[in-house]
Design a protein around this motif. Structure first.
Motif, PDB file in Angstrom:
ATOM      1  N   GLY A  42       0.809  -1.210   0.000  1.00  0.00           N
ATOM      2  CA  GLY A  42       0.000   0.000   0.000  1.00  0.00           C
ATOM      3  C   GLY A  42       0.842   1.260   0.000  1.00  0.00           C
ATOM      4  N   LEU A 359      -6.566  -4.019  -5.546  1.00  0.00           N
ATOM      5  CA  LEU A 359      -6.389  -2.566  -5.513  1.00  0.00           C
ATOM      6  C   LEU A 359      -5.737  -2.067  -6.795  1.00  0.00           C
ATOM      7  CD1 LEU A 359      -5.173  -1.872  -1.857  1.00  0.00           C
ATOM      8  CD2 LEU A 359      -7.308  -1.106  -2.890  1.00  0.00           C
ATOM      9  N   ASN A 363      -7.082   0.593  -9.934  1.00  0.00           N
ATOM     10  CA  ASN A 363      -6.416   1.860 -10.260  1.00  0.00           C
ATOM     11  C   ASN A 363      -5.864   1.782 -11.684  1.00  0.00           C
ATOM     12  OD1 ASN A 363      -5.946   3.867  -7.773  1.00  0.00           O
ATOM     13  ND2 ASN A 363      -6.029   1.776  -7.017  1.00  0.00           N
TER      14      ASN A 363
END
Length: 414
Positions: A42, A359, A363
């Protein structure tokens, strides 16, 4: 010695209970590894997203522009309005030879651009070809402003991403097409898809770039310069040049060289340094939290293994009585500890990688991943090594306890 069926059943029940405890304790290691890998991935993704805001912008650059003075100087009162001019470009070139690129920029109040019945609001900037060495364009179509455009004052323009999407919704190469801003027509020669949020004179993606000589003529701006973008030569620290830059320009316009508000010199290296320092601290915090959670999980594994050894005293005593060496007992206990931590840890890594992949897939822009949230291969290997070491350390105390068990004591315990 004779061991009846009830004794074997008791040992089996003990092992079953230990498996349940081991599962619960292994969850601590699982959570610790999951947190470590997820936070690292992250953090990498967030850093890439923030860096994308400054994509293409030179890290060793400065922006110079005039503002109302805040100090009285040479008989002039404070609050005086003034403008830089083209002579300042030459002054900087001669007085500050450490500068590499010195590019003047003009701004306007913008306007509305039209193509057929479509329209959008744009900001109009005048630049020269050197400006692309300060803020590098990401050209999807065509080219940037060149020297011939300047010399011949060609009515050409480079449009931003949002302007392109608003005026050419069908897509395709718009180069050669004409658009109108107010009453002037410009031919599109390039489309800049740079999404950098470091912009001067307009919102990202809405700026219309013209040859600076054409803008001087079209908007009747004379020799005024609204901003000068400069970059330093390799190895030059721009913050060290700021006082000389300010003094060179300020003295020519009767502005106090110490008036930092009257003549702004914005160093982008300060911005990038702050970003680097931020993520250095974030990475330290990530490893601190992750390793702390892992250590807590390893302590839990050590505790459950200690309980396991205590409850398997009879079993270990029997093994010792029939010829098992202390090394055999040590290997068994440490192997169980390593296996427990590795299984829990690798499960945590797999789950973290899966979530990070989701994730990353979320994106995307135009089918292209805009931020990579995954950890690299060697980070995963390092995490596996750390897990193994935690397993060894967690098994040392229980193994020492197991090796100290004597067959006679075990029989007595039975």
């Amino acid at each position: 010695m004779r061991i009846d069926l009830d004794s074997y059943r008791e040992i089996l029940d003990t092992l079953t209970r230990n498996k349940a405890r081991s599962f619960l304790t292994g969850f601590g290691v699982f959570w610790g590894v999951f947190m470590l890998v997820a936070l690292i991935g992250g953090g990498n993704g967030m850093k890439e997203m923030l860096n994308r805001n400054f994509e293409g912008f030179a890290t060793n650059s400065s922006m110079i522009w005039a503002q109302p003075t805040t100090k009285a100087y040479k008989g002039f009162r404070k609050g005086r309005l003034w403008e830089m001019d083209y002579n300042d470009v030459e002054r900087l070139r001669h007085s500050v030879p450490e500068l590499d690129v010195i590019s003047p920029v003009l701004f306007s109040n913008g306007g509305t651009a039209y193509v057929a019945d479509r329209k959008t609001t744009v900001g109009v900037n005048g630049v020269n070809p050197d400006y692309q060495r300060v803020n590098e364009p990401k050209l999807r179509y065509g080219r940037f402003i060149n020297q011939m455009d300047l010399a011949q004052r060609r009515k050409v323009c480079v449009i931003g991403k949002k302007t392109y999407q608003d005026l050419f919704p069908m897509g395709g190469d718009p180069c050669g097409s004409f658009l109108r801003v107010d009453s002037v027509y410009y031919q599109v020669v390039g489309v800049d898809f740079n999404v950098s949020n470091v912009n001067f004179g307009g919102e990202a993606g809405t700026t219309l770039l013209l040859p600076i000589t054409l803008m001087q003529q079209t908007y009747n701006m004379g020799t005024d310069v609204h901003m000068i973008a400069v970059t330093g030569r390799p190895g030059v620290v721009m913050s060290a040049l700021a006082p000389r830059i300010r003094e060179t320009v300020a003295r020519a316009h009767s502005v106090d060289p110490t008036d930092e508000q009257g003549l702004m010199v914005f160093n982008t290296e300060v911005l990038f340094q702050m970003l680097d320092n931020l993520f250095t601290g974030v990475n330290f915090l990530i490893w601190l939290v992750g390793l702390g959670t892992l250590l807590a999980g390893a302590i839990g594994v050590s505790n459950i293994m200690m309980v396991t050894v205590r409850e398997r005293t009879t079993e270990i005593g029997i093994r010792r009585a029939i010829g098992a060496t202390p090394r055999n007992i040590l290997t068994q206990i440490i192997s169980e500890s390593i296996l427990l931590t590795l299984v829990a840890g690798m499960s945590g890594i797999l789950l973290a990688v899966f979530i990070l992949q989701m994730l990353e897939m979320g994106n995307t822009e135009d089918g292209i991943v805009t931020a990579h949230f995954q950890v690299d291969f060697w980070t995963a290997i390092l995490a596996a090594v750390v897990i193994s070491l935690m397993g060894v350390l967690a098994g040392l105390a229980p193994a020492a306890r197991a090796m100290s068990i004597k067959p006679v004591d075990a029989m007595r315990d039975e």
